[in-house]
Design a protein around this motif. Structure first.
Motif, PDB file in Angstrom:
ATOM      1  N   ARG A 296       0.858  -1.175   0.000  1.00 49.95           N
ATOM      2  CA  ARG A 296       0.000   0.000   0.000  1.00 49.95           C
ATOM      3  C   ARG A 296       0.907   1.242   0.000  1.00 49.95           C
ATOM      4  NH1 ARG A 296      -5.156   1.444   1.105  1.00 49.95           N
ATOM      5  NH2 ARG A 296      -5.718  -0.685   1.701  1.00 49.95           N
ATOM      6  N   LEU A 297       0.742   2.094  -0.963  1.00 47.47           N
ATOM      7  CA  LEU A 297       1.543   3.304  -1.104  1.00 47.47           C
ATOM      8  C   LEU A 297       0.711   4.517  -0.710  1.00 47.47           C
ATOM      9  CD1 LEU A 297       3.304   2.655  -4.537  1.00 47.47           C
ATOM     10  CD2 LEU A 297       4.121   2.089  -2.234  1.00 47.47           C
ATOM     11  N   ALA A 298       1.396   5.517  -0.147  1.00 43.95           N
ATOM     12  CA  ALA A 298       0.715   6.754   0.255  1.00 43.95           C
ATOM     13  C   ALA A 298       1.598   7.936  -0.071  1.00 43.95           C
ATOM     14  CB  ALA A 298       0.374   6.718   1.740  1.00 43.95           C
ATOM     15  N   ALA A 299       0.955   9.035  -0.442  1.00 39.73           N
ATOM     16  CA  ALA A 299       1.694  10.269  -0.725  1.00 39.73           C
ATOM     17  C   ALA A 299       0.789  11.456  -0.422  1.00 39.73           C
ATOM     18  CB  ALA A 299       2.154  10.293  -2.177  1.00 39.73           C
ATOM     19  N   GLY A 300       1.386  12.582  -0.041  1.00 37.00           N
ATOM     20  CA  GLY A 300       0.562  13.730   0.279  1.00 37.00           C
ATOM     21  C   GLY A 300       1.381  14.987   0.513  1.00 37.00           C
ATOM     22  N   ILE A 301       0.718  15.961   1.045  1.00 36.62           N
ATOM     23  CA  ILE A 301       1.356  17.249   1.332  1.00 36.62           C
ATOM     24  C   ILE A 301       1.023  17.651   2.767  1.00 36.62           C
ATOM     25  CG2 ILE A 301      -0.614  18.551   0.385  1.00 36.62           C
ATOM     26  CD1 ILE A 301       1.402  20.640  -0.558  1.00 36.62           C
ATOM     27  N   ARG A 302       2.007  18.235   3.476  1.00 30.98           N
ATOM     28  CA  ARG A 302       1.831  18.596   4.889  1.00 30.98           C
ATOM     29  C   ARG A 302       2.080  20.096   5.061  1.00 30.98           C
ATOM     30  NH1 ARG A 302       4.695  14.990   9.276  1.00 30.98           N
ATOM     31  NH2 ARG A 302       2.914  13.706   8.641  1.00 30.98           N
ATOM     32  N   ARG A 303       1.187  20.697   5.835  1.00 31.20           N
ATOM     33  CA  ARG A 303       1.322  22.122   6.157  1.00 31.20           C
ATOM     34  C   ARG A 303       1.687  22.273   7.630  1.00 31.20           C
ATOM     35  NH1 ARG A 303      -0.003  27.386   5.149  1.00 31.20           N
ATOM     36  NH2 ARG A 303      -0.864  28.561   6.904  1.00 31.20           N
ATOM     37  N   LEU A 304       2.708  23.057   7.889  1.00 33.32           N
ATOM     38  CA  LEU A 304       3.143  23.345   9.257  1.00 33.32           C
ATOM     39  C   LEU A 304       2.669  24.755   9.608  1.00 33.32           C
ATOM     40  CD1 LEU A 304       6.810  22.006   8.986  1.00 33.32           C
ATOM     41  CD2 LEU A 304       4.779  20.795   9.797  1.00 33.32           C
ATOM     42  N   GLU A 305       1.707  24.842  10.538  1.00 35.99           N
ATOM     43  CA  GLU A 305       1.118  26.137  10.888  1.00 35.99           C
ATOM     44  C   GLU A 305       2.152  27.066  11.552  1.00 35.99           C
ATOM     45  OE1 GLU A 305      -1.753  27.301  10.165  1.00 35.99           O
ATOM     46  OE2 GLU A 305      -2.642  25.498   9.289  1.00 35.99           O
ATOM     47  N   ALA A 306       3.047  26.506  12.338  1.00 31.88           N
ATOM     48  CA  ALA A 306       3.995  27.337  13.095  1.00 31.88           C
ATOM     49  C   ALA A 306       4.914  28.137  12.166  1.00 31.88           C
ATOM     50  CB  ALA A 306       4.822  26.459  14.040  1.00 31.88           C
ATOM     51  N   SER A 307       5.345  27.536  11.094  1.00 34.07           N
ATOM     52  CA  SER A 307       6.276  28.223  10.179  1.00 34.07           C
ATOM     53  C   SER A 307       5.635  28.584   8.856  1.00 34.07           C
ATOM     54  CB  SER A 307       7.496  27.328   9.921  1.00 34.07           C
ATOM     55  OG  SER A 307       7.070  26.092   9.356  1.00 34.07           O
ATOM     56  N   ASP A 308       4.379  28.209   8.714  1.00 38.37           N
ATOM     57  CA  ASP A 308       3.645  28.477   7.481  1.00 38.37           C
ATOM     58  C   ASP A 308       4.361  27.879   6.266  1.00 38.37           C
ATOM     59  OD1 ASP A 308       1.503  29.390   6.032  1.00 38.37           O
ATOM     60  OD2 ASP A 308       2.383  31.370   5.662  1.00 38.37           O
ATOM     61  N   ASP A 309       4.886  26.646   6.493  1.00 41.45           N
ATOM     62  CA  ASP A 309       5.608  25.957   5.422  1.00 41.45           C
ATOM     63  C   ASP A 309       4.821  24.721   4.966  1.00 41.45           C
ATOM     64  OD1 ASP A 309       7.750  27.695   5.383  1.00 41.45           O
ATOM     65  OD2 ASP A 309       8.771  26.624   7.020  1.00 41.45           O
ATOM     66  N   PHE A 310       5.177  24.219   3.754  1.00 44.78           N
ATOM     67  CA  PHE A 310       4.593  22.996   3.198  1.00 44.78           C
ATOM     68  C   PHE A 310       5.692  21.985   2.932  1.00 44.78           C
ATOM     69  CE2 PHE A 310       1.519  26.274   2.206  1.00 44.78           C
ATOM     70  CZ  PHE A 310       0.301  25.666   2.402  1.00 44.78           C
ATOM     71  N   GLY A 311       5.327  20.709   3.000  1.00 44.17           N
ATOM     72  CA  GLY A 311       6.284  19.656   2.703  1.00 44.17           C
ATOM     73  C   GLY A 311       5.570  18.433   2.145  1.00 44.17           C
ATOM     74  N   LEU A 312       6.282  17.662   1.370  1.00 40.54           N
ATOM     75  CA  LEU A 312       5.745  16.425   0.803  1.00 40.54           C
ATOM     76  C   LEU A 312       5.987  15.273   1.762  1.00 40.54           C
ATOM     77  CD1 LEU A 312       6.885  16.741  -2.930  1.00 40.54           C
ATOM     78  CD2 LEU A 312       4.637  17.283  -1.933  1.00 40.54           C
ATOM     79  N   VAL A 313       5.032  14.361   1.813  1.00 35.86           N
ATOM     80  CA  VAL A 313       5.187  13.162   2.636  1.00 35.86           C
ATOM     81  C   VAL A 313       4.894  11.949   1.752  1.00 35.86           C
ATOM     82  CG1 VAL A 313       4.577  14.300   4.790  1.00 35.86           C
ATOM     83  CG2 VAL A 313       2.767  13.300   3.391  1.00 35.86           C
ATOM     84  N   ALA A 314       5.484  10.818   2.047  1.00 33.58           N
ATOM     85  CA  ALA A 314       5.273   9.563   1.316  1.00 33.58           C
ATOM     86  C   ALA A 314       5.471   8.416   2.278  1.00 33.58           C
ATOM     87  CB  ALA A 314       6.213   9.450   0.125  1.00 33.58           C
ATOM     88  N   GLY A 315       4.819   7.290   1.963  1.00 31.56           N
ATOM     89  CA  GLY A 315       4.945   6.145   2.832  1.00 31.56           C
ATOM     90  C   GLY A 315       4.562   4.870   2.109  1.00 31.56           C
ATOM     91  N   VAL A 316       4.935   3.763   2.693  1.00 28.47           N
ATOM     92  CA  VAL A 316       4.608   2.452   2.156  1.00 28.47           C
ATOM     93  C   VAL A 316       4.257   1.537   3.318  1.00 28.47           C
ATOM     94  CG1 VAL A 316       7.026   1.728   2.198  1.00 28.47           C
ATOM     95  CG2 VAL A 316       5.412   0.549   0.706  1.00 28.47           C
ATOM     96  N   ALA A 317       3.253   0.661   3.105  1.00 30.13           N
ATOM     97  CA  ALA A 317       2.837  -0.305   4.121  1.00 30.13           C
ATOM     98  C   ALA A 317       2.898  -1.698   3.522  1.00 30.13           C
ATOM     99  CB  ALA A 317       1.424  -0.003   4.612  1.00 30.13           C
ATOM    100  N   ILE A 318       3.534  -2.612   4.249  1.00 33.05           N
ATOM    101  CA  ILE A 318       3.679  -3.998   3.790  1.00 33.05           C
ATOM    102  C   ILE A 318       3.024  -4.905   4.827  1.00 33.05           C
ATOM    103  CG2 ILE A 318       5.299  -5.807   3.155  1.00 33.05           C
ATOM    104  CD1 ILE A 318       7.327  -3.637   2.499  1.00 33.05           C
ATOM    105  N   PRO A 319       2.051  -5.725   4.426  1.00 32.30           N
ATOM    106  CA  PRO A 319       1.402  -6.609   5.390  1.00 32.30           C
ATOM    107  C   PRO A 319       2.379  -7.658   5.916  1.00 32.30           C
ATOM    108  CG  PRO A 319       0.711  -7.160   3.168  1.00 32.30           C
ATOM    109  CD  PRO A 319       1.502  -5.899   3.071  1.00 32.30           C
TER     110      PRO A 319
END
Length: 445
Positions: A296-319
């Motif tokens: 299972r693959l995952a990808a997205g975008i994250r917003r940090l309110e404290a610094s008003d910055d954005f970042g990409l996130v990604a992940g993988v899940a293996i049963p």
């Protein structure tokens, strides 16, 4: 019609045996359409006179309109929809996650919040392929079932057609017997008026006319019933035909029993077990694929309110877990495969035995028919001719003449019965083997 005739890829199953004209299904498509349209036109041009139908018309209409075949089209549509559904993979998931909200100290409120918007999906390419293959195998099973049903309908219609034809020819013989009795009564009455015979002879001859008339009426009733049974094959409550076209005197072919038994292997009743084995095999492959590792693959975008910055996130899940977690399911499906093989072997032995019995019965009926036409009927025809000559000279009584006439009629009825029975055996052999008897090795008339 074409859809039904082409269900099986083996072309010999496309032949629908015709015991009266020996035509293959390929010829049947063209000649039947012409014959069917011709019958409709004759009926439209002369609505008061119903047409006679041919063997091809009866089979064609049965395959087109028999109630038992109507549902298979919808089953095939449902199977096609199942294949399309199996090709659909799992839907991607859209997720929203908020962290570090409404806490204490530095993460109180929402000033330190981290908001992640992401999408995840399950990789199932191999599983989807196996699922589609399993659904496609089900179509083959339905196709075999449809072909079995079509062959059953064709065979039943052929039997009903032969029944109508047999009653039609019996009625001809019965009416001939009535005419002979009426002619005899007229002759006896002339002799009574001339004083050559007592009146009791005329009374007995009149009773003979009535007996033969009753026998003809019995056949007429059976003839009407047979026509209704045939018409019901294509959903008609009242026959729209006056009779059938054909002749039970069609020569019977010789058969090779060993060759016939070898052809049983391609009977759709056996092929369906192979189709079910293939379904189980596809389901085994699907079960093993589902037990494998599905990432299972995952990808997205994250917003940090404290610094008003954005970042990409990604992940993988293996049963986690063993790959043989579907071992019990696979074992059950393999057991089903062994069951289908065992049932197929038993069914094949049964069908081979039926072919042997039908072929032996055909041989016997053919021998009876040949004996009747080769020796018995000619002898009785000569005996009747001699009796008629002696009767005209006054050497024999009317009852000796009537007895000779009845003996000949009985012999012709026995011949028709032997031919009728033999053609029924031919239909059953065709249904079991899919071969046209006209194409058997060593075919002879």
């Amino acid at each position: 019609m074409l859809r039904i005739l082409h269900l099986h890829h083996d072309r010999k199953w496309m032949r629908l045996f015709c015991p009266l004209c020996y035509k293959t299904a390929t010829q049947l498509v063209s000649c039947v359409c012409a014959a069917f349209l011709g019958g409709q036109q004759s009926q439209a041009q002369d609505g008061a006179v119903l047409p006679r139908i041919s063997y091809e018309q009866a089979i064609f209409q049965s395959l087109q309109s028999h109630p038992d075949l109507a549902g298979y089209e919808f089953r095939l549509q449902a199977a096609a929809a199942d294949i399309a559904h199996a090709a659909l993979g799992p839907r991607p998931e859209l997720g929203l996650e908020i962290e570090d909200v409404a806490g204490t100290g530095d993460i109180s409120g929402v000033e330190s919040a981290q908001t992640t918007l992401g999408i995840s999906w399950l990789l199932q390419c191999d599983v989807i392929d196996k699922r589609v293959q399993a659904a496609q195998r089900q179509v083959a099973v339905i196709g075999s079932q449809q072909q079995i049903a079509a062959l059953d309908v064709a065979a039943d219609s052929a039997r009903f057609f032969l029944q109508v034809l047999a009653q039609q020819e019996r009625l001809t013989l019965a009416q001939r017997a009535v005419a002979q009795a009426q002619q005899g009564l007229a002759d006896i009455r002339r002799h009574v008026r001339a004083g050559k015979l007592p009146r009791a002879e005329a009374s007995r001859a009149s009773a003979e006319v009535e007996r033969r008339s009753l026998a003809a009426e019995d056949v007429e009733h059976e003839y009407a019933v047979a026509k209704h049974q045939l018409a019901a094959q294509w959903g008609e409550r009242n026959p729209q035909f006056s009779g059938v076209v054909g002749n039970l005197s069609t020569p019977l072919p010789a058969v090779d029993i060993t060759y016939l038994r070898q052809q049983v292997a391609s009977n759709p009743a056996l092929a369906i077990f192979l189709d079910r084995e293939r379904v189980a095999d596809a389901e085994i492959a699907l079960a093993r694929a589902e037990a494998g590792i599905q990432w299972r693959l995952a990808a997205g975008i994250r917003r940090l309110e404290a610094s008003d910055d954005f970042g990409l996130v990604a992940g993988v899940a293996i049963p986690l877990g063993r790959r043989n977690r579907n071992a019990a399911r696979v074992a059950a499906l393999q057991a089903n495969q062994y069951q289908y093989r065992a049932e197929r072997n038993a069914r094949e032995i049964e069908l081979e035995t039926r072919v042997y019995v039908m072929a032996e019965q055909l041989r016997h009926s053919r021998h009876i028919a040949d004996t009747m036409t080769g020796r018995i009927i000619p002898s009785l025809e000569q005996a009747l001719a001699d009796t008629q000559h002696a009767y005209q000279q006054g050497k024999y009584s009317y009852y000796e003449l009537a007895s000779a006439q009845q003996d000949l009629i009985d012999a012709r009825l026995s011949y028709l019965e032997a031919q009728y029975t033999a053609h029924l055996y031919l239909i059953e052999i065709e249904k079991l083997t899919g071969l046209s008897l006209a194409q058997f090795p060593g075919y002879s008339k």
